[in-house]
Design a protein around this motif. Structure first.
Motif, PDB file in Angstrom:
ATOM      1  N   THR A  78      23.166   2.087 -32.772  1.00  0.00           N
ATOM      2  CA  THR A  78      23.296   1.795 -31.344  1.00  0.00           C
ATOM      3  C   THR A  78      23.901   0.423 -31.119  1.00  0.00           C
ATOM      4  O   THR A  78      24.769   0.245 -30.253  1.00  0.00           O
ATOM      5  N   VAL A  79      23.475  -0.574 -31.897  1.00  0.00           N
ATOM      6  CA  VAL A  79      24.039  -1.922 -31.782  1.00  0.00           C
ATOM      7  C   VAL A  79      25.542  -1.893 -32.059  1.00  0.00           C
ATOM      8  O   VAL A  79      26.341  -2.506 -31.335  1.00  0.00           O
ATOM      9  N   ALA A  80      25.943  -1.191 -33.116  1.00  0.00           N
ATOM     10  CA  ALA A  80      27.368  -1.125 -33.460  1.00  0.00           C
ATOM     11  C   ALA A  80      28.181  -0.499 -32.329  1.00  0.00           C
ATOM     12  O   ALA A  80      29.255  -1.008 -31.964  1.00  0.00           O
ATOM     13  N   LEU A  81      27.675   0.572 -31.736  1.00  0.00           N
ATOM     14  CA  LEU A  81      28.398   1.229 -30.650  1.00  0.00           C
ATOM     15  C   LEU A  81      28.426   0.381 -29.382  1.00  0.00           C
ATOM     16  O   LEU A  81      29.408   0.391 -28.640  1.00  0.00           O
ATOM     17  N   LEU A  82      27.348  -0.354 -29.123  1.00  0.00           N
ATOM     18  CA  LEU A  82      27.340  -1.257 -27.965  1.00  0.00           C
ATOM     19  C   LEU A  82      28.390  -2.355 -28.114  1.00  0.00           C
ATOM     20  O   LEU A  82      29.049  -2.736 -27.135  1.00  0.00           O
ATOM     21  N   LEU A  83      28.545  -2.866 -29.319  1.00  0.00           N
ATOM     22  CA  LEU A  83      29.578  -3.886 -29.563  1.00  0.00           C
ATOM     23  C   LEU A  83      30.969  -3.302 -29.358  1.00  0.00           C
ATOM     24  O   LEU A  83      31.856  -3.955 -28.785  1.00  0.00           O
ATOM     25  N   ILE A  84      31.187  -2.078 -29.809  1.00  0.00           N
ATOM     26  CA  ILE A  84      32.477  -1.407 -29.587  1.00  0.00           C
ATOM     27  C   ILE A  84      32.714  -1.215 -28.093  1.00  0.00           C
ATOM     28  O   ILE A  84      33.821  -1.436 -27.585  1.00  0.00           O
ATOM     29  N   TYR A  85      31.683  -0.813 -27.373  1.00  0.00           N
ATOM     30  CA  TYR A  85      31.789  -0.603 -25.927  1.00  0.00           C
ATOM     31  C   TYR A  85      32.135  -1.912 -25.217  1.00  0.00           C
ATOM     32  O   TYR A  85      32.990  -1.956 -24.321  1.00  0.00           O
ATOM     33  N   ALA A  86      31.464  -2.997 -25.612  1.00  0.00           N
ATOM     34  CA  ALA A  86      31.737  -4.300 -24.998  1.00  0.00           C
ATOM     35  C   ALA A  86      33.184  -4.731 -25.231  1.00  0.00           C
ATOM     36  O   ALA A  86      33.850  -5.265 -24.330  1.00  0.00           O
ATOM     37  N   TYR A  87      33.689  -4.481 -26.439  1.00  0.00           N
ATOM     38  CA  TYR A  87      35.085  -4.813 -26.731  1.00  0.00           C
ATOM     39  C   TYR A  87      36.023  -3.957 -25.889  1.00  0.00           C
ATOM     40  O   TYR A  87      37.006  -4.472 -25.314  1.00  0.00           O
ATOM     41  N   ALA A  88      35.751  -2.674 -25.790  1.00  0.00           N
ATOM     42  CA  ALA A  88      36.606  -1.785 -25.004  1.00  0.00           C
ATOM     43  C   ALA A  88      36.602  -2.169 -23.532  1.00  0.00           C
ATOM     44  O   ALA A  88      37.643  -2.128 -22.863  1.00  0.00           O
ATOM     45  N   ALA A  89      35.435  -2.559 -23.015  1.00  0.00           N
ATOM     46  CA  ALA A  89      35.337  -2.918 -21.597  1.00  0.00           C
ATOM     47  C   ALA A  89      36.140  -4.171 -21.261  1.00  0.00           C
ATOM     48  O   ALA A  89      36.601  -4.325 -20.122  1.00  0.00           O
ATOM     49  N   SER A  90      36.328  -5.040 -22.241  1.00  0.00           N
ATOM     50  CA  SER A  90      37.022  -6.302 -21.967  1.00  0.00           C
ATOM     51  C   SER A  90      38.480  -6.309 -22.431  1.00  0.00           C
ATOM     52  O   SER A  90      39.265  -7.133 -21.962  1.00  0.00           O
ATOM     53  N   HIS A  91      38.850  -5.394 -23.326  1.00  0.00           N
ATOM     54  CA  HIS A  91      40.199  -5.449 -23.905  1.00  0.00           C
ATOM     55  C   HIS A  91      41.025  -4.174 -23.729  1.00  0.00           C
ATOM     56  O   HIS A  91      42.238  -4.198 -23.939  1.00  0.00           O
ATOM     57  N   LEU A  92      40.405  -3.066 -23.365  1.00  0.00           N
ATOM     58  CA  LEU A  92      41.130  -1.800 -23.274  1.00  0.00           C
ATOM     59  C   LEU A  92      41.123  -1.262 -21.848  1.00  0.00           C
ATOM     60  O   LEU A  92      40.185  -1.519 -21.100  1.00  0.00           O
ATOM     61  N   PRO A  93      42.173  -0.512 -21.473  1.00  0.00           N
ATOM     62  CA  PRO A  93      42.142   0.159 -20.157  1.00  0.00           C
ATOM     63  C   PRO A  93      41.156   1.330 -20.201  1.00  0.00           C
ATOM     64  O   PRO A  93      41.340   2.282 -20.964  1.00  0.00           O
ATOM     65  N   LEU A  94      40.120   1.259 -19.410  1.00  0.00           N
ATOM     66  CA  LEU A  94      39.084   2.286 -19.429  1.00  0.00           C
ATOM     67  C   LEU A  94      39.533   3.523 -18.670  1.00  0.00           C
ATOM     68  O   LEU A  94      40.109   3.427 -17.590  1.00  0.00           O
ATOM     69  N   THR A  95      39.267   4.688 -19.253  1.00  0.00           N
ATOM     70  CA  THR A  95      39.540   5.967 -18.590  1.00  0.00           C
ATOM     71  C   THR A  95      38.231   6.727 -18.453  1.00  0.00           C
ATOM     72  O   THR A  95      37.216   6.377 -19.064  1.00  0.00           O
ATOM     73  N   ARG A  96      38.263   7.796 -17.672  1.00  0.00           N
ATOM     74  CA  ARG A  96      37.046   8.577 -17.465  1.00  0.00           C
ATOM     75  C   ARG A  96      36.535   9.171 -18.769  1.00  0.00           C
ATOM     76  O   ARG A  96      35.330   9.117 -19.062  1.00  0.00           O
ATOM     77  N   TRP A  97      37.440   9.734 -19.566  1.00  0.00           N
ATOM     78  CA  TRP A  97      36.999  10.373 -20.806  1.00  0.00           C
ATOM     79  C   TRP A  97      36.614   9.364 -21.877  1.00  0.00           C
ATOM     80  O   TRP A  97      35.773   9.647 -22.732  1.00  0.00           O
ATOM     81  N   LEU A  98      37.201   8.182 -21.843  1.00  0.00           N
ATOM     82  CA  LEU A  98      36.780   7.146 -22.785  1.00  0.00           C
ATOM     83  C   LEU A  98      35.350   6.716 -22.493  1.00  0.00           C
ATOM     84  O   LEU A  98      34.536   6.555 -23.419  1.00  0.00           O
ATOM     85  N   LEU A  99      35.019   6.551 -21.223  1.00  0.00           N
ATOM     86  CA  LEU A  99      33.649   6.192 -20.847  1.00  0.00           C
ATOM     87  C   LEU A  99      32.661   7.270 -21.298  1.00  0.00           C
ATOM     88  O   LEU A  99      31.602   6.970 -21.866  1.00  0.00           O
ATOM     89  N   ILE A 100      33.010   8.527 -21.049  1.00  0.00           N
ATOM     90  CA  ILE A 100      32.105   9.624 -21.405  1.00  0.00           C
ATOM     91  C   ILE A 100      31.935   9.708 -22.916  1.00  0.00           C
ATOM     92  O   ILE A 100      30.826   9.921 -23.425  1.00  0.00           O
ATOM     93  N   THR A 101      33.028   9.518 -23.662  1.00  0.00           N
ATOM     94  CA  THR A 101      32.961   9.603 -25.122  1.00  0.00           C
ATOM     95  C   THR A 101      32.087   8.501 -25.706  1.00  0.00           C
ATOM     96  O   THR A 101      31.242   8.749 -26.581  1.00  0.00           O
TER      97      THR A 101
END
Length: 393
Positions: A78-101
């Protein structure tokens, strides 16, 4: 209540609190990306479907492996995925399916740890305290759901989504530390200290040995219909409180959790004076009435009260079913039968999340909530055939 139970219960609370923050962030981000109730409801489905998928595997591994190691592995993932999520939220364009995935991945790791603790936690106390432990475990998860959205709404408003996700990392990390340091939890969470079914006996043999209780069918119906509230609440908030979606959603989501905490207080008295069968009928009826009440246009303060009482009724109903299954199950089959019950409940919430989102896109959010309330009253009638064993806690 044994002393080792408490640090492990606190670790479970911290870990789930971190996940709830990610769940809330995703709900807010999804309402910013789209008005489509299907995608908004899929946020809830992305949490409920993993619960369904991991329920039976958690029951199997709970009987065969060291629980402490399994919980640590789940929390670290869970920690590893939260870190990936934090990086995506700040550096990647978020899409609906990316959020769901991403949320689905987080839901899988968090659900495994949560379900494992829900299945085996009450086994670590004396038999007479099993019902109390079951209530406390369910209550701790709902405490996280009560506090998390308020924390999330505040931190998102002050700092943004990425710091909120990093706060989740910190909380889950605290759970890892609690499970790693105390020696008492090592003994408590070792499978060999508990009576377990033979590893050679297949899961299908266990499940075929017991018939499906009528109240489990009732649980499936009520979970389908009751899931309409958490699934459609973000869409309802966006339609009614457009000026401040984050604050309103945080408040109402928290009131659902606080309602569950009220259910903990009430359950002590209610279970002492009423049989399980009576409690199941009363709480299912309350869910029906309150589900319809949430569908009606109301000021925020009134809707908060309704969601509070709904959360209490939902908690009492689900916990009473859990206690009934746990107390009646043979010792050798307890983990598998509780896992099957949880799988049934999670299946209902997963199906409901998708169902009500799709229905709301055609007939509207309010009409879908009213339809769900009708389904709840049908579930009350189905529950009338529950076994006589439900007459006492």
């Amino acid at each position: 209540m044994t002393a080792p139970f408490l640090p492990s219960a606190l670790a479970a609370l911290l870990a789930y609190q971190g996940f709830v923050l990610a769940w809330f962030v995703t709900s807010v981000l999804m309402t910013e990306l789209t008005d489509d109730p299907v995608y908004i409801a899929l946020v809830n489905a992305a949490v409920q479907v993993p619960l369904l998928l991991v329920a039976v595997p958690a029951g199997i591994v709970a009987s065969q492996f060291n629980r402490r190691t399994l919980l640590l592995a789940g929390h670290m993932s869970t920690v590893a995925l939260l870190l990936i999520y934090a990086y995506a939220a700040s550096h990647l364009p978020l899409t609906r399916w990316l959020l769901i995935t991403i949320l689905f991945g987080l839901g899988t790791t968090a659900s495994f740890a949560m379900t494992l603790w829900q299945i085996v936690g009450p086994d670590f106390v004396a038999h007479a305290s099993a019902s109390t432990a079951t209530i406390l475990i369910s209550g701790s998860f709902n405490a996280a759901r009560a506090i998390g959205p308020l924390i999330g709404a505040t931190t998102i408003g002050l700092f943004g989504s990425t710091p909120t996700l990093l706060l989740g990392v910190f909380l889950v990390g605290g759970a890892i530390i609690l499970l790693s340091i105390p020696k008492s939890t090592t003994t408590m969470l070792t499978a060999k200290n508990l009576e377990i079914p033979s590893a050679r006996k297949s899961l299908n043999e266990h499940l075929r040995s017991t018939s499906l209780p009528p109240r489990t069918c009732q649980a499936a119906l009520v979970s389908v219909c009751g899931s309409s509230v958490p699934a459609l609440l973000p869409a309802l908030v966006k339609g009614q409180y457009q000026n401040d979606v984050t604050t309103a959603l945080g408040l109402l989501t928290s009131f659902l959790g606080f309602g569950a905490l009220c259910g903990i207080i009430a359950s002590t008295i209610i279970h002492r004076h009423l049989g399980l069968g009576t409690i199941l009928k009363l709480t299912a009826g309350m869910v029906f009435v309150l589900n319809a009440g949430i569908a009606l246009p109301a000021p925020l303060w009134l809707l908060s009260v309704i969601t509070l009482v709904f959360g209490a009724s939902w908690f009492l109903f689900g916990t009473s079913l859990n206690i009934a299954v746990r107390t009646e199950a043979p010792s050798a089959l307890k983990s598998q039968l509780v896992a099957r019950f949880l799988m049934t409940f999670y299946l209902g919430t997963a199906i409901g999340s998708v169902l009500w989102g799709a229905l709301a896109s055609h007939i509207g959010v309010h009409a879908a909530l009213i339809a769900a309330s009708v389904g709840n009253i049908i579930a009350v009638l189905v529950g009338g055939g529950s076994r006589q064993q439900c007459t006492s806690a």
